[in-house]
Design a protein around this motif. Structure first.
Motif, mmCIF file in Angstrom:
data_model
loop_
_atom_site.group_PDB
_atom_site.id
_atom_site.type_symbol
_atom_site.label_atom_id
_atom_site.label_comp_id
_atom_site.label_asym_id
_atom_site.label_seq_id
_atom_site.Cartn_x
_atom_site.Cartn_y
_atom_site.Cartn_z
ATOM 1 N N PRO A 64 0.758 -1.075 0.080
ATOM 2 C CA PRO A 64 -0.064 0.197 -0.105
ATOM 3 C C PRO A 64 1.025 1.049 -0.107
ATOM 4 O O PRO A 64 1.885 1.387 0.783
ATOM 5 N N THR A 65 0.475 2.317 -0.719
ATOM 6 C CA THR A 65 1.317 3.280 -1.126
ATOM 7 C C THR A 65 0.514 4.425 -1.224
ATOM 8 O O THR A 65 -0.413 4.339 -1.816
ATOM 9 N N VAL A 66 1.011 5.621 -0.679
ATOM 10 C CA VAL A 66 0.460 6.760 -0.843
ATOM 11 C C VAL A 66 1.568 8.014 -1.355
ATOM 12 O O VAL A 66 2.476 8.118 -0.946
ATOM 13 N N VAL A 67 1.095 8.542 -2.524
ATOM 14 C CA VAL A 67 2.237 9.417 -3.238
ATOM 15 C C VAL A 67 1.869 10.649 -3.275
ATOM 16 O O VAL A 67 0.637 10.977 -3.211
ATOM 17 N N LYS A 68 2.813 11.538 -3.653
ATOM 18 C CA LYS A 68 2.704 13.092 -3.751
ATOM 19 C C LYS A 68 3.160 13.263 -5.164
ATOM 20 O O LYS A 68 4.234 13.371 -5.513
ATOM 21 N N PRO A 69 2.188 13.325 -6.273
ATOM 22 C CA PRO A 69 2.353 13.722 -7.420
ATOM 23 C C PRO A 69 3.254 14.771 -7.684
ATOM 24 O O PRO A 69 3.258 15.700 -6.805
ATOM 25 N N ARG A 70 3.969 14.855 -8.870
ATOM 26 C CA ARG A 70 4.740 16.301 -9.235
ATOM 27 C C ARG A 70 3.696 17.204 -9.687
ATOM 28 O O ARG A 70 2.598 16.778 -10.275
#
Length: 388
Positions: free
Chosen positions: A382-388
């Motif tokens: 499970p991953t939470v990303v901060k998009p560019r």
């Protein structure tokens, strides 16, 4: 206390590296009476055994699991469970799909596949997604499916059957579960239908090439091997790269800047293939320990890649190190023919991730490892990303 090791122990599988360190130091030749195998761990010994196909035969297959380990292994695992000359002939046929020119020409296509699946993943729940299920499985599966000739509409179903066919019993024996057997039979039936279609109407794919040279009973196990080796290992490589760069934030900037180094150190540090089994054909002695002919040998690649005699400070994840002597793709006659493709897929996928994701967090409580045969990887991440 003597060191104890079983590749079928789930607790060890979660974090095997402390056990590997003890084996390297205390028991470079390890005998398990319970699981009936002899393990080699040191880099020099594993490398030499991989090169010596006469004494370390592949005739019983590369897996410790029983079955498919045994004289009937070629029926399930095709050329990866064969010695020359049959291995040589079948490998030469399959390798026509993995030439350097053909692999290099795939890069733009692989990049398009990676971008499409990444865009879909980033649209989920505000940047929260399962890195394995939503990205790392899909990219290599699409690539190898296209090489083989699996229609796009069938790929999700093929993936589910392929994953299920590898499921083991949860009893430490390594045996395929009934669910796995049922899924394997269903997938074999699908392969038979697809082969029949290609015999009626050949296409520009590897399956059509195989249909020209082999009968159905030779092709079906080969397709099982190609799908598994061509997708599962790259899936696990991507999952490990993502995980270890997160666990080692001091390496994150370098990983983002140099996806090639990210791939290579991950392959050394936590390779998708833990080890390879071989049948010993004659009596030998290593480190003062006699090993009898007929022994089931377990060549522990993941331990050899952490041998301090070859890799200084081996438990450090360090993208600046020289990884040229790692043996993650095996060696000798059975060196992985898809190594260049796997490296390319992983490099391209990680480049696309670095370009699209400024930062990310993994939920360690939700991360779950798979327990399948001789591979090590994540089933969920499970991953939470901060998009560019």
């Amino acid at each position: 206390m003597d060191v104890e090791y079983s590749p079928f122990d789930h607790a060890t599988h979660q974090d095997p590296f402390p056990v590997y360190a003890r084996l390297l130091a205390e028991a470079p030749v390890y005998h398990s009476e319970r699981d009936d195998f002899w393990a080699l761990t040191r880099h020099a010994d594993v490398s030499a055994a991989l090169q010596d196909s006469a004494r370390f035969s592949s005739s019983h297959g590369p897996l410790l699991d029983v079955p498919p380990w045994g004289p009937d292994a070629p029926r399930a695992l095709s050329f990866v469970a064969m010695d020359p000359p049959r291995h040589t002939a079948l490998r030469a046929l399959v390798s026509r799909g993995f030439t350097a020119r053909r692999v290099a020409a795939l890069e733009p296509h692989i990049r398009g596949i990676a971008r499409r699946h990444l865009a879909e993943a980033l649209r989920r729940d505000g940047g929260a997604f399962d890195f394995v299920e939503d990205f790392a499985i899909r990219v290599p599966l699409d690539v190898v499916s296209e090489l083989i000739g699996v229609p796009g509409s069938d790929r999700d179903g093929v993936r589910r059957l392929a994953e299920a066919s590898l499921q083991r019993e949860d009893d430490g024996t390594g045996r395929i579960s009934q669910r796995g057997l049922d899924a394997g039979a269903e997938l074999a039936a699908y392969w038979a239908r697809l082969i029949a279609e290609r015999r009626r109407a050949p296409a520009e794919d590897l399956l059509s090439v195989l249909c020209e040279e082999l009968d159905d009973q030779e092709i079906i196990p080969m397709l099982f091997v190609l799908l598994s080796a061509g997708s599962e290992t790259t899936t696990n490589l991507l999952g490990h790269a993502w995980y270890w760069a997160w666990r080692n934030p001091d390496q994150r900037e370098r990983a983002y800047a140099d996806a090639g180094a990210w791939v290579e150190e991950t392959l050394r540090y936590d390779p998708p293939a833990i080890g390879l089994a071989r049948l010993l054909t004659e009596d030998i002695e290593l480190h003062g320990v006699p090993i009898p002919a007929g022994a089931r040998m377990w060549l522990l690649i993941a331990a050899a890649n952490r041998d301090p005699r070859v890799f200084p400070d081996p438990d450090r994840y360090d993208l600046t190190r020289d990884t040229s002597r790692m043996i993650s793709f095996g060696g000798g006659r059975h060196f992985c023919m898809g190594s260049a493709l796997g490296r390319l897929e992983a490099r391209v996928a990680l480049q696309e991730l670095a370009a699209a994701v400024a930062d990310y967090e993994i939920d360690p409580a939700g991360a779950r490892r798979s327990h399948i045969g001789n591979v090590r990887g994540f089933a969920t991440l499970p991953t939470v990303v901060k998009p560019r």
